[in-house]
Design a protein around this motif. Structure first.
Motif, PDB file in Angstrom:
ATOM      1  N   GLY A 221       0.801  -1.226   0.000  1.00 44.22           N
ATOM      2  CA  GLY A 221       0.000   0.000   0.000  1.00 44.22           C
ATOM      3  C   GLY A 221       0.828   1.267   0.000  1.00 44.22           C
ATOM      4  O   GLY A 221       1.940   1.309   0.523  1.00 44.22           O
ATOM      5  N   GLN A 222       0.262   2.306  -0.608  1.00 49.32           N
ATOM      6  CA  GLN A 222       0.845   3.659  -0.527  1.00 49.32           C
ATOM      7  C   GLN A 222      -0.100   4.499   0.328  1.00 49.32           C
ATOM      8  O   GLN A 222      -1.283   4.156   0.482  1.00 49.32           O
ATOM      9  N   ASP A 223       0.404   5.625   0.822  1.00 51.78           N
ATOM     10  CA  ASP A 223      -0.333   6.345   1.866  1.00 51.78           C
ATOM     11  C   ASP A 223      -0.957   7.663   1.395  1.00 51.78           C
ATOM     12  O   ASP A 223      -1.152   8.572   2.200  1.00 51.78           O
ATOM     13  N   ASP A 224      -1.303   7.742   0.126  1.00 53.18           N
ATOM     14  CA  ASP A 224      -1.783   9.029  -0.413  1.00 53.18           C
ATOM     15  C   ASP A 224      -3.010   9.560   0.320  1.00 53.18           C
ATOM     16  O   ASP A 224      -3.198  10.774   0.422  1.00 53.18           O
ATOM     17  N   LEU A 225      -3.876   8.683   0.793  1.00 50.90           N
ATOM     18  CA  LEU A 225      -5.057   9.132   1.539  1.00 50.90           C
ATOM     19  C   LEU A 225      -4.897   8.870   3.037  1.00 50.90           C
ATOM     20  O   LEU A 225      -5.867   8.942   3.799  1.00 50.90           O
ATOM     21  N   GLY A 226      -3.694   8.515   3.450  1.00 49.92           N
ATOM     22  CA  GLY A 226      -3.462   8.248   4.878  1.00 49.92           C
ATOM     23  C   GLY A 226      -4.104   6.955   5.349  1.00 49.92           C
ATOM     24  O   GLY A 226      -4.335   6.760   6.543  1.00 49.92           O
ATOM     25  N   LEU A 227      -4.361   6.034   4.407  1.00 46.35           N
ATOM     26  CA  LEU A 227      -5.074   4.802   4.780  1.00 46.35           C
ATOM     27  C   LEU A 227      -4.186   3.558   4.718  1.00 46.35           C
ATOM     28  O   LEU A 227      -4.673   2.438   4.903  1.00 46.35           O
ATOM     29  N   ALA A 228      -2.904   3.747   4.462  1.00 52.55           N
ATOM     30  CA  ALA A 228      -2.063   2.579   4.167  1.00 52.55           C
ATOM     31  C   ALA A 228      -2.027   1.544   5.296  1.00 52.55           C
ATOM     32  O   ALA A 228      -2.152   0.340   5.031  1.00 52.55           O
ATOM     33  N   THR A 229      -1.872   1.992   6.536  1.00 54.29           N
ATOM     34  CA  THR A 229      -1.799   1.009   7.624  1.00 54.29           C
ATOM     35  C   THR A 229      -3.150   0.315   7.798  1.00 54.29           C
ATOM     36  O   THR A 229      -3.212  -0.915   7.938  1.00 54.29           O
ATOM     37  N   ALA A 230      -4.223   1.093   7.776  1.00 53.03           N
ATOM     38  CA  ALA A 230      -5.555   0.490   7.902  1.00 53.03           C
ATOM     39  C   ALA A 230      -5.789  -0.502   6.759  1.00 53.03           C
ATOM     40  O   ALA A 230      -6.349  -1.589   6.961  1.00 53.03           O
ATOM     41  N   ASN A 231      -5.308  -0.142   5.568  1.00 52.87           N
ATOM     42  CA  ASN A 231      -5.471  -1.055   4.431  1.00 52.87           C
ATOM     43  C   ASN A 231      -4.683  -2.351   4.626  1.00 52.87           C
ATOM     44  O   ASN A 231      -5.169  -3.446   4.303  1.00 52.87           O
ATOM     45  N   ALA A 232      -3.468  -2.225   5.137  1.00 55.70           N
ATOM     46  CA  ALA A 232      -2.649  -3.438   5.339  1.00 55.70           C
ATOM     47  C   ALA A 232      -3.305  -4.356   6.377  1.00 55.70           C
ATOM     48  O   ALA A 232      -3.342  -5.580   6.212  1.00 55.70           O
ATOM     49  N   ILE A 233      -3.835  -3.755   7.434  1.00 51.70           N
ATOM     50  CA  ILE A 233      -4.485  -4.583   8.468  1.00 51.70           C
ATOM     51  C   ILE A 233      -5.762  -5.215   7.899  1.00 51.70           C
ATOM     52  O   ILE A 233      -6.053  -6.393   8.158  1.00 51.70           O
ATOM     53  N   ALA A 234      -6.488  -4.454   7.074  1.00 50.43           N
ATOM     54  CA  ALA A 234      -7.695  -5.018   6.441  1.00 50.43           C
ATOM     55  C   ALA A 234      -7.310  -6.170   5.516  1.00 50.43           C
ATOM     56  O   ALA A 234      -8.008  -7.188   5.448  1.00 50.43           O
ATOM     57  N   ALA A 235      -6.189  -6.008   4.804  1.00 47.55           N
ATOM     58  CA  ALA A 235      -5.734  -7.083   3.906  1.00 47.55           C
ATOM     59  C   ALA A 235      -5.414  -8.345   4.711  1.00 47.55           C
ATOM     60  O   ALA A 235      -5.807  -9.463   4.338  1.00 47.55           O
ATOM     61  N   ILE A 236      -4.727  -8.157   5.829  1.00 42.75           N
ATOM     62  CA  ILE A 236      -4.370  -9.310   6.671  1.00 42.75           C
ATOM     63  C   ILE A 236      -5.633  -9.964   7.213  1.00 42.75           C
ATOM     64  O   ILE A 236      -5.780 -11.191   7.181  1.00 42.75           O
ATOM     65  N   ALA A 237      -6.556  -9.145   7.699  1.00 45.15           N
ATOM     66  CA  ALA A 237      -7.803  -9.706   8.249  1.00 45.15           C
ATOM     67  C   ALA A 237      -8.571 -10.469   7.175  1.00 45.15           C
ATOM     68  O   ALA A 237      -9.274 -11.437   7.470  1.00 45.15           O
ATOM     69  N   ALA A 238      -8.406 -10.045   5.918  1.00 36.66           N
ATOM     70  CA  ALA A 238      -9.122 -10.720   4.819  1.00 36.66           C
ATOM     71  C   ALA A 238      -8.353 -11.930   4.306  1.00 36.66           C
ATOM     72  O   ALA A 238      -8.790 -12.579   3.360  1.00 36.66           O
ATOM     73  N   GLY A 239      -7.195 -12.219   4.889  1.00 33.21           N
ATOM     74  CA  GLY A 239      -6.490 -13.448   4.521  1.00 33.21           C
ATOM     75  C   GLY A 239      -5.157 -13.251   3.833  1.00 33.21           C
ATOM     76  O   GLY A 239      -4.508 -14.243   3.465  1.00 33.21           O
ATOM     77  N   ALA A 240      -4.718 -12.008   3.630  1.00 35.85           N
ATOM     78  CA  ALA A 240      -3.406 -11.809   2.993  1.00 35.85           C
ATOM     79  C   ALA A 240      -2.329 -12.448   3.866  1.00 35.85           C
ATOM     80  O   ALA A 240      -2.359 -12.321   5.091  1.00 35.85           O
ATOM     81  N   GLU A 241      -1.389 -13.121   3.216  1.00 35.29           N
ATOM     82  CA  GLU A 241      -0.340 -13.825   3.978  1.00 35.29           C
ATOM     83  C   GLU A 241       0.984 -13.082   3.955  1.00 35.29           C
ATOM     84  O   GLU A 241       1.968 -13.518   4.539  1.00 35.29           O
ATOM     85  N   GLN A 242       1.008 -11.954   3.232  1.00 33.89           N
ATOM     86  CA  GLN A 242       2.224 -11.128   3.210  1.00 33.89           C
ATOM     87  C   GLN A 242       1.811  -9.659   3.136  1.00 33.89           C
ATOM     88  O   GLN A 242       0.832  -9.323   2.470  1.00 33.89           O
TER      89      GLN A 242
END
Ligand code: KIV
Length: 415
Positions: A221-242
């Motif tokens: 993720g990139q942080d243009d809207l300031g959402l990068a960390t929230a996006n990474a955690i959402a990805a992990i919660a949705a099953g992302a393994e990296q």
């Protein structure tokens, strides 16, 4: 089984299940170096890579070898020095890039080649000037070619969050079919929201479950809207393994997903999410400081986890709470993330009596009720015009009301 029992049994199974291991892929040395004004020397790259490996980072993306002979040498040096972590090199889906990446990684203990190609209609039409069919062919051919250098190949459909879903599915299938073990989904321009990221990860997982069940789904993720960390955690919660991260969130434009934020968030929420990562969060402070010095990009004081103010308390209510029990106003133990300063009470115009009294005691003054009240009123007068009332100011205040120090104080308040 009753509904109640079914829920209890599902909960018990969930608790008993082994936590899922999330691979931490650090791109400080590649995407982080794409920060305007940053230029890591080879020695910088080696030093940062060794610090990351020591903390337990799984994959270190060391650079983009086709960029220049110097970059190629720097990646090769990192590859030769790092042990215990994979070293990755980036390549566009073109033969000369893949060959340069393969060459640079020749001495890596565990080499990974990361092949990428534009995948949104906008980027394919305006930048790459290729059709979807051509892009699928390039991706598959270059993943196959990367596999001639290493068994560990990652593929990224660039701008995935703005691309057509069906096309992402086609690319993911083609790349995995050609031998990519990791399919990374980049939010290249920091466009997506957590909910959109979660849906994309779930979608690609379903696609790959049918065609390449072993393939790992990753998020970048990139942080243009300031959402990068929230996006990474959402990805992990949705099953992302990296997840792909950069220390201090450095990177192109508004930066990449901040390494320290995601690692810290996993230390707080990992159990609830059913995931663990191999990174020791206690190394965060040191690596953040190292990257700040080597990149020349200062960490903002209010930056989460690593900023100077991340554990400093200025308001009277917060100071009162923290002095009674640190966790009243801190979700992280500063020592657990290796914070360089740690919990501090900052005295200023918003401070209350508790913080003030604690500090003057720590400085060696024992004031009874009336002098304390007088000193506190004087402190408030000073604080009204001073952003931060220093220890020197407090000595003047206490001695000004005739109080003598009784002990040599420690430097910081003992919490
Ligand atoms: O932002 C991006 O899309 C990238 C890819 C190469 C992963 O850096």
């Amino acid at each position: 089984m009753s509904t109640q029992n079914a829920i209890q049994s599902a909960a018990a199974n969930h608790v008993a299940a082994e936590p899922r291991r999330v691979t931490v892929f650090d791109t400080t040395l590649r995407d982080g170096e794409q920060t305007a004004g940053v230029c890591f020397s080879t020695d910088d790259k080696i030093e940062i890579a060794l610090a990351l490996a020591e903390m337990g980072v799984d994959v270190i993306e060391a650079g983009f070898p086709i960029n220049s002979p110097g970059e190629c040498r720097a990646v090769a040096e990192v590859a030769a020095h790092v042990r215990g972590a994979s070293v990755c090199a980036l390549a566009r889906a073109v033969p000369k890039d893949v060959a340069a990446a393969g060459e640079a990684l020749r001495h890596a203990e565990a080499p990974r080649i990361h092949v990428f190609v534009n995948s949104s209609d906008m980027q394919m039409a305006h930048q790459l000037r290729k059709t979807r069919e051509q892009v699928v062919e390039m991706a598959a051919a270059m993943v196959r070619s990367a596999r001639e250098f290493t068994d560990d190949v990652e593929f990224s459909p660039m701008d995935a969050t703005r691309a057509d879903r069906a096309f992402i599915a086609e690319l993911a299938r083609a790349a995995a079919g050609a031998g990519a073990g990791t399919i990374n989904l980049p939010d290249t321009v920091g466009y997506a929201t957590p909910e959109q990221v979660a849906r994309l990860v779930e979608f690609v997982r379903v696609v790959l479950a049918q065609h390449a069940p072993e393939a790992v789904v990753s998020f970048h993720g990139q942080d243009d809207l300031g959402l990068a960390t929230a996006n990474a955690i959402a990805a992990i919660a949705a099953g992302a393994e990296q997840v792909e991260l950069a220390v201090n969130g450095i990177g192109e434009r508004a930066g990449n997903t901040a390494f320290e934020e995601v690692v810290a968030a996993l230390s707080v929420h990992g159990e609830r999410l059913g995931v663990v990562c191999g990174v020791d969060p206690r190394g965060i402070g040191r690596v953040s400081d190292l990257v700040e010095r080597r990149s020349g990009i200062p960490v903002a004081p209010n930056k989460a986890v690593v900023g100077r103010n991340a554990f400093r308390h200025a308001s009277g209510i917060h100071q009162d709470g923290v002095l009674k029990e640190r966790e009243t106003y801190e979700v992280l133990d500063p020592g657990a993330v290796g914070h360089q300063v740690g919990t501090q009470i900052v005295l200023g115009k918003l401070s209350g009596r508790t913080g003030f009294e604690q500090r003057v005691r720590a400085l060696g003054y024992r004031l009874s009720e009336a002098p304390l009240e007088k000193a506190f009123r004087r402190f408030q007068e000073v604080a009204a015009h001073t952003p931060e009332v220093s220890d020197a100011d407090l000595h003047v205040i206490c001695q000004g009301i005739g109080s003598q120090r009784r002990a040599v104080p420690g430097f910081a308040i003992d919490l």
